[in-house]
Design a protein around this motif. Structure first.
Motif, PDB file in Angstrom:
ATOM      1  N   ARG A 173      43.387  46.962  37.286  1.00 53.15           N
ATOM      2  CA  ARG A 173      42.096  47.654  37.341  1.00 53.15           C
ATOM      3  C   ARG A 173      40.987  46.789  36.738  1.00 53.15           C
ATOM      4  O   ARG A 173      39.864  46.738  37.258  1.00 53.15           O
ATOM      5  CB  ARG A 173      42.193  48.988  36.595  1.00 53.15           C
ATOM      6  CG  ARG A 173      40.944  49.844  36.714  1.00 53.15           C
ATOM      7  CD  ARG A 173      41.085  51.137  35.914  1.00 53.15           C
ATOM      8  NE  ARG A 173      42.114  52.001  36.453  1.00 53.15           N
ATOM      9  CZ  ARG A 173      41.902  52.862  37.435  1.00 53.15           C
ATOM     10  NH1 ARG A 173      40.712  52.955  37.994  1.00 53.15           N
ATOM     11  NH2 ARG A 173      42.887  53.630  37.865  1.00 53.15           N
ATOM     12  N   SER A 174      41.297  46.094  35.669  1.00 48.73           N
ATOM     13  CA  SER A 174      40.326  45.213  35.027  1.00 48.73           C
ATOM     14  C   SER A 174      39.971  44.035  35.934  1.00 48.73           C
ATOM     15  O   SER A 174      38.801  43.650  36.059  1.00 48.73           O
ATOM     16  CB  SER A 174      40.881  44.704  33.695  1.00 48.73           C
ATOM     17  OG  SER A 174      40.093  43.669  33.162  1.00 48.73           O
ATOM     18  N   ALA A 177      37.646  45.113  38.796  1.00 43.52           N
ATOM     19  CA  ALA A 177      36.256  45.286  38.357  1.00 43.52           C
ATOM     20  C   ALA A 177      35.535  43.944  38.299  1.00 43.52           C
ATOM     21  O   ALA A 177      34.378  43.823  38.730  1.00 43.52           O
ATOM     22  CB  ALA A 177      36.227  45.979  36.995  1.00 43.52           C
ATOM     23  N   LYS A 178      36.205  42.917  37.795  1.00 41.68           N
ATOM     24  CA  LYS A 178      35.592  41.589  37.726  1.00 41.68           C
ATOM     25  C   LYS A 178      35.367  41.014  39.130  1.00 41.68           C
ATOM     26  O   LYS A 178      34.339  40.384  39.398  1.00 41.68           O
ATOM     27  CB  LYS A 178      36.481  40.645  36.912  1.00 41.68           C
ATOM     28  CG  LYS A 178      36.586  40.996  35.438  1.00 41.68           C
ATOM     29  CD  LYS A 178      37.544  40.048  34.726  1.00 41.68           C
ATOM     30  CE  LYS A 178      37.682  40.403  33.256  1.00 41.68           C
ATOM     31  NZ  LYS A 178      38.675  39.533  32.566  1.00 41.68           N
ATOM     32  N   PRO A 224      33.937  49.446  45.626  1.00 37.96           N
ATOM     33  CA  PRO A 224      33.681  50.439  44.571  1.00 37.96           C
ATOM     34  C   PRO A 224      33.926  51.863  45.049  1.00 37.96           C
ATOM     35  O   PRO A 224      34.179  52.760  44.245  1.00 37.96           O
ATOM     36  CB  PRO A 224      32.202  50.212  44.230  1.00 37.96           C
ATOM     37  CG  PRO A 224      31.894  48.831  44.701  1.00 37.96           C
ATOM     38  CD  PRO A 224      32.754  48.614  45.895  1.00 37.96           C
TER      39      PRO A 224
END
Length: 599
Positions: A173-174, A177-178, A224
């Motif tokens: 998930r991290s 996002a990046k 997104p």
């Protein structure tokens, strides 16, 4: 087999005539633009009989030609002899490029057909522009292999599994996002990812879909508003499905990817990395496509602290396996026991498989004895396999995928009393290896600017090698990865802190022997001055070089000191993990200190 190859190519020509195609190009890749591919996509190998991992086949209505780079010249010449397929030694001054050959061979008004899922957007645009200047048309929907390859292997069906964050160092998930933040900076709303290693890294998932490459056969759409992994549902366990949902990733069947892309809103801007995305996707996305660079390549290439520490630990276990394997090889040859190249590969696999976190080899072992060592990417087969004797040189290029890291190491060892020329050649290669290992360079330096360091000792004596000096290495992933490279070929991607790259100069005397010295190195910070930040390499690989092949008289005091320091490090880190006195004695002897001797 030669008759079979002729029949297969003739079947392809029948399809070409039916479509009005004058020439076709069959690359060694898949719809993900992969270097290493599943059996389902081994079309070029099936058509030509050439088994190398790189090289493209061109078939016209009268000729068949195989372009092979310098690593595969000898192999291609041998495998394609008497098949009717002509080998083109790519890179030689008198050998045209594929586009150049087509432009000079085909008449104006001719048509070249390709399968648009097997060519990237960037490569296709370049090819099309060249052909157009000679009034040659390019069509990208020539996909006829299913019609002539009756027993074509199915797509891989191996299950997907989760790569634990304790090894990966960051949640999926991290990472997503990046990635999406970078996508937005490039002016897009979403991104479509074809590259298998990038997908596996992003989602912290792995499989066995490609031999020696723990990747998942899939496509990935990130947005997104919702992200989707396109993968065969039969490959997913309930645990993996739940895990993906927890990371914000839905799933859909692999074969539905084109219809999904076609259904996206007309106003959506989808980023497509030009060199990693198939040209066949362009008409599907149309105006929605945004050209860009991969938002993942650099992130994946720069290993985090958890990954780096995992690789260091994996190198200890790999070094232990190498010591045990090299001991066994030396003992068997010395005792006169029968041992062949394939037997050496088995020994290496066995000792690695006994190590904690072992998953698989990271590529098919290259074990070349005597003249076979001069074939850069030689792969022994039952037909080519030869027995080792207590003389000559043995080149072993091998590696493993562990859950916490990927290894790749080459050692050249003497099986008897090396000649003066063999010792001289080996030492020149080793000196080039040391020069690169010792490099200190300003931040922003790319591999092309450092490559010459490894070549200078050879160049001074009119010697050289034609392959690159270093490639990026994945983390429990593909042994070859970008974006960095150390080579004479143009690649301006800077070497960044956290990148792991091979250091592997070599020298090959056709018909005699091959030499290569390879360690993996980690780019780290050296120091900062008024002139900026400077970087250096940390050597990660832990295994002795064969001191019987070293001629200290042609080394500088600094080079001898580096070798002694390296061997002291190997000894210090591996001895605590060797529990038999014979193994410990072997390591002490093979890492003994040497002295600079006068010429």
């Amino acid at each position: 087999m030669h008759t079979v190859i002729t029949q297969r190519i003739e079947a392809l020509r029948d399809q070409m005539r039916g479509r009005g195609i004058d020439a076709t190009i069959i690359p060694q890749t898949d719809p993900h633009q992969s270097e290493y591919i599943a059996d389902h996509w081994q079309t070029r190998r099936w058509l030509s009989g050439f088994t190398g991992s790189a090289g493209a086949l061109v078939v016209t209505l009268d000729e068949a030609l195989l372009w092979a780079d310098s690593r595969y010249w000898l192999q291609a010449d041998s495998q394609l002899a008497d098949t009717g397929v002509r080998v083109m030694h790519e890179g030689q001054p008198d050998v045209p490029t594929i586009a150049g050959y087509l432009c000079t061979t085909l008449k104006p008004g001719s048509t070249v057909g390709i399968d648009g899922m097997l060519f990237s957007i960037g490569d296709t645009r370049s090819l099309e522009a060249t052909l157009r200047r000679h009034d040659i048309r390019l069509v990208v929907d020539f996909d006829v292999i299913d019609q002539i390859w009756a027993d074509r292997p199915a797509l891989p069906a191996d299950p997907v599994f989760i790569h634990d964050v304790k090894y990966a160092g960051e949640e999926a998930r991290s990472k997503v996002a990046k990635i999406l933040a970078d996508v937005a900076r490039q002016g897009a709303d979403s991104v479509f990812i074809s590259d298998l290693a990038e997908i596996a890294w992003t989602l912290n998932v792995r499989s066995r879909d490609v031999e020696s490459n723990p990747v998942v056969m899939a496509f990935l759409y990130l947005s997104p508003k919702g992200s989707t992994l396109f993968v065969d549902p039969a490959k997913l366990t309930p645990e993996v499905v739940d895990y993906l949902k927890s990371q914000g990733i839905a799933t859909a069947p692999y074969k539905e990817v084109k219809s999904y892309l076609a259904s996206l809103p007309a106003a959506e801007k989808v980023l497509l990395p030009l060199e990693q995305s198939a040209i066949a996707l362009l008409p599907i996305l149309g105006e929605r496509m945004v050209e860009g660079k991969s938002p993942i390549a650099v992130m994946k290439g720069c290993k985090n602290a958890v990954q780096v520490e995992g690789v260091r630990q994996a190198m200890v276990r790999d070094g232990v396996a190498m010591v045990k394997a090299l001991m066994e090889i030396e003992d068997k040859v010395g005792a006169g026991e029968r041992l062949t190249e394939l037997g050496v590969a088995d020994i290496l696999t066995y000792h690695r498989s006994q190590q904690e976190h072992y998953f698989d080899q990271s590529f098919e072992t290259i074990c070349g004895y005597g003249p076979h060592g001069a074939i850069v990417h030689y792969s022994a087969t039952p037909e080519s396999d030869v027995e080792l004797r207590p003389e000559g040189l043995l080149l072993i290029d091998s590696g493993a995928n562990y859950l916490d890291g990927t290894t790749d190491i080459t050692r050249t060892i003497s099986l008897g009393h090396p000649t003066n020329q063999q010792r001289h050649d080996f030492t020149l290669v080793l000196c080039g290896h040391i020069a690169l290992a010792e490099a200190i360079y300003p931040e922003g330096t790319s591999g092309i600017q450092l490559d010459v360091l490894a070549r200078l000792p050879l160049w001074r004596e009119g010697l050289t090698y034609l392959h690159g000096t270093g490639h990026g290495v994945g983390h429990f992933l593909n042994v070859h990865e970008g974006p960095q490279r150390i080579a004479l070929a143009l690649n301006q991607e800077p070497l960044r802190v956290g990148m792991i790259t091979s250091n592997e100069p070599g020298l090959y005397r056709a018909g005699e022997y091959g030499i290569r010295c390879e360690n993996l190195v980690l780019t780290t910070e050296a120091f900062t001055t008024d002139f900026g930040r400077f970087l250096r390499f940390e050597t990660l690989t832990l295994c002795p070089f064969d001191l019987e092949l070293v001629d200290p008289s042609i080394m500088s005091y600094e080079e001898v000191e580096w070798l002694n320091r390296y061997h002291a490090m190997v000894r210090e880190r591996l001895l605590p993990h060797l529990h038999h006195e014979k193994e410990r004695q072997w390591l002490r002897h093979h890492t003994r200190e040497i002295q600079k001797t006068p010429i």
